[in-house]
Scaffold this active site. Structure first.
Site, PDB file in Angstrom:
ATOM      1  N   ASP A 248     -71.285   1.888 -40.325  1.00 28.40           N
ATOM      2  CA  ASP A 248     -71.447   3.272 -39.874  1.00 28.40           C
ATOM      3  C   ASP A 248     -71.007   3.454 -38.425  1.00 28.40           C
ATOM      4  O   ASP A 248     -71.405   4.426 -37.761  1.00 28.40           O
ATOM      5  CB  ASP A 248     -72.915   3.707 -40.010  1.00 28.40           C
TER       6      ASP A 248
ATOM      7  N   ASP B  32     -79.155  -7.788 -42.025  1.00 25.11           N
ATOM      8  CA  ASP B  32     -78.722  -7.002 -40.871  1.00 25.11           C
ATOM      9  C   ASP B  32     -77.576  -7.721 -40.168  1.00 25.11           C
ATOM     10  O   ASP B  32     -77.306  -8.903 -40.407  1.00 25.11           O
ATOM     11  CB  ASP B  32     -79.889  -6.776 -39.915  1.00 25.11           C
TER      12      ASP B  32
ATOM     13  N   ASP C 174     -87.509   0.321 -45.236  1.00 22.94           N
ATOM     14  CA  ASP C 174     -87.781  -0.921 -45.956  1.00 22.94           C
ATOM     15  C   ASP C 174     -89.231  -1.003 -46.417  1.00 22.94           C
ATOM     16  O   ASP C 174     -89.525  -1.355 -47.559  1.00 22.94           O
ATOM     17  CB  ASP C 174     -87.426  -2.124 -45.080  1.00 22.94           C
TER      18      ASP C 174
END
Length: 537
Positions: free
Chosen positions: A133, A192, A286
């Protein structure tokens, strides 16, 4: 007589003010403070009993493992579950999707992509999906080039970039699951941008999902590559080690509930879909997904001996933003998910109680509020009223000391930093309490999302950072460098210092000034920006 009358008139207002203050003091201030002491005592005991229960469970698990090894006998090899897992994975390898969400991760994108592409799994049964992104065109190009480089090596890797950031990380992963090549995947692993799984990660996690169709999530532990960088990272290591070694372990062993950490885990796609998929209604998407999946009857497994390398934030600014999100999000989720938990008919009353009381109320609300209210508000205020408020020693000393020791036991190598950890956590409790209240009230910053800055942990990235620091040092010799100052911490330091001096001069019987001086010094150190590493501008 005129002058005498004038003198009496001048003396009357101070006497009136003192009398009014005494009336307010005994009718309002002292009772309110005494009530605050009792409330803090109750919250401290709630937190202590929760920590004591988890310590007992962890001790029982440790003794059971010791007994299993002892029963094996001399000369016999203890068969680990991992051996069976390897065999299961070898027999049948399902389709696995690996999602790597990132946003302007110029320092670490190569680490996560390289580690994910290096995992041991049949190439035709593995899809790597990079969800970028990034708004920086240069970083986008670098990430895309890195993906193309691995694709030329035969890795099935897909680069995905959105034109907007709707839903942030949750929105990116939701859109990623809709891709045509992701529809055939039975499991999805999430990392991540700074996480680096070992090559055997999938072979140790996927078989757990294959064996038991009721398991929806397998969560691994974190290991920190930059834990020794500064005191700030050492302190974070202490707090996170307790979370993984105790809270997650107990939640898994007791079949109660533990939250998904957002990364270093593998989800069953069917469980994810059954729970309603990714939602961005809070900044802890999450944890939200884990709660909804748990309410649908899915179970989670925590693998404490499987570690995934990652990076801790080493600058105070990055850490503060991270803690705001981690404190505000759960409190906001507690507010939103409360009716869903109460209405759920798929989980037992015991699990509902664990979710509402232990997981949310005690750990996500009480733990923050009691630290700030007691150590930064109530104790200084009790000093100012000079002993008119009864402050039991078990509240001020014994219970907090036992809680601290239970936490520190998970990181024995940092026990010498215990005092620094306590003082810093008390300062941070101001931000965490504020964030928790914002989340509960759903105030203006409840949905604030700031990506945690990473500096990179590979040798190449470390060399770049070292070079930049050297350049900054050269510049600092020619001109003075200005550190970022934090007004709230400085204000806290001034208030605590005043209370310490007041205690020394007027009271001092219980020696609270010793704690207040240390705590004010910690607040000043944080306030003047002398915590964590500094990055060149």
């Amino acid at each position: 007589m005129g002058r005498l009358g004038g003198g009496l008139g001048a003396a009357t207002p101070p006497s009136f003010v003192r009398a009014a203050w005494q009336a307010v003091r005994w009718s309002v201030v002292v009772p309110a403070l005494q009530l605050a002491v009792y409330i803090c005592a109750a919250m401290s005991l709630m937190l202590f009993l929760e920590r004591l229960y988890m310590a007992a469970v962890v001790t029982g698990l440790w003794l059971r493992r010791r007994r299993r090894h002892r029963v094996a006998g001399d000369g016999q090899r203890v068969l680990d579950d991992d051996d069976d897992l390897e065999a299961d994975a070898g027999r049948c390898c399902p389709m696995v999707l690996v999602q790597i969400p990132m946003f302007n991760e110029g320092q670490v994108y190569r680490l996560s992509i390289g580690a994910a592409c290096g995992m041991s799994w049949p190439s035709e049964r593995l899809v790597i999906q990079v969800l970028d992104d990034s708004t920086n065109p240069a970083i986008r190009e670098l990430v895309e080039v890195e993906c193309a480089r691995w694709a030329r090596k035969g890795v099935r890797i897909c680069y995905e970039n959105r034109s907007n950031r709707n839903g942030y990380k949750a929105g990116a992963m939701r859109e990623g699951l809709k891709k045509h090549y992701a529809r055939d995947c039975e499991f999805v692993a999430i990392f991540d941008a700074d996480f680096q799984p070992d090559s055997d990660f999938l072979r140790r996690t996927v078989p757990l999902l294959q064996r038991d169709p009721g398991v929806g999530l397998v969560q691994a532990r974190w290991r920190y590559v930059n834990a020794d960088e500064c005191i700030l990272t050492r302190i974070q290591e202490m707090s996170l080690n307790y979370h993984f070694a105790v809270e997650q372990e107990v939640g898994s062993a007791c079949h109660a509930f533990f939250g998904f950490n957002g990364t270093a885990g593998v989800w069953r796609v069917a469980a994810l879909a059954d729970a309603g998929g990714w939602k961005e209604r809070t900044t802890v998407e999450d944890m939200d997904l884990a709660v909804r999946a748990s309410l649908r009857g899915w179970r989670f497994v925590y693998v404490g001996d499987l570690v995934v390398r990652n990076e801790l934030p080493s600058t105070f600014k990055a850490y503060r933003y991270q803690q705001h999100r981690w404190s505000c999000g759960p409190a906001n989720l507690f507010r939103k998910v409360l009716p869903e938990i109460l209405r759920s008919d798929r989980v037992s009353l015991g699990k509902k109680f664990h979710l509402l009381y232990a997981f949310f109320f005690v750990r996500k609300v009480v733990a923050h509020l009691v630290t700030f209210l007691f150590y930064c508000v109530v104790i200084p205020a009790c000093v100012l009223v000079q002993g008119d408020v009864r402050l039991p020693k078990y509240v001020a000393m014994y219970v907090p000391a036992l809680i601290t020791l239970l936490n520190a036991a998970c990181t024995p190598r940092s026990c010498h930093l215990l005092i620094f950890w306590i003082l810093f956590e008390n300062v941070m409790s101001m931000h965490r309490s504020k964030a928790a209240i914002i989340g509960l009230l759903e105030a203006s910053r409840a949905n604030e999302w700031v990506v945690t800055d990473k500096l990179g942990s590979s040798k190449a990235a470390a060399a770049v950072v070292a070079k930049k620091k050297k350049q900054q040092l050269v510049r600092s010799r020619c001109c003075s460098t200005r550190r970022e100052m934090h007004v709230l911490e400085l204000a806290m330091g001034v208030c605590l210092l005043y209370c310490a001096v007041y205690d020394i001069v007027f009271f001092g019987r219980d020696h609270y000034y010793m704690y207040l001086l240390l705590q004010s010094a910690a607040a000043f150190i944080v306030g003047f920006g002398y915590v964590g590493t500094t990055t060149p501008s």
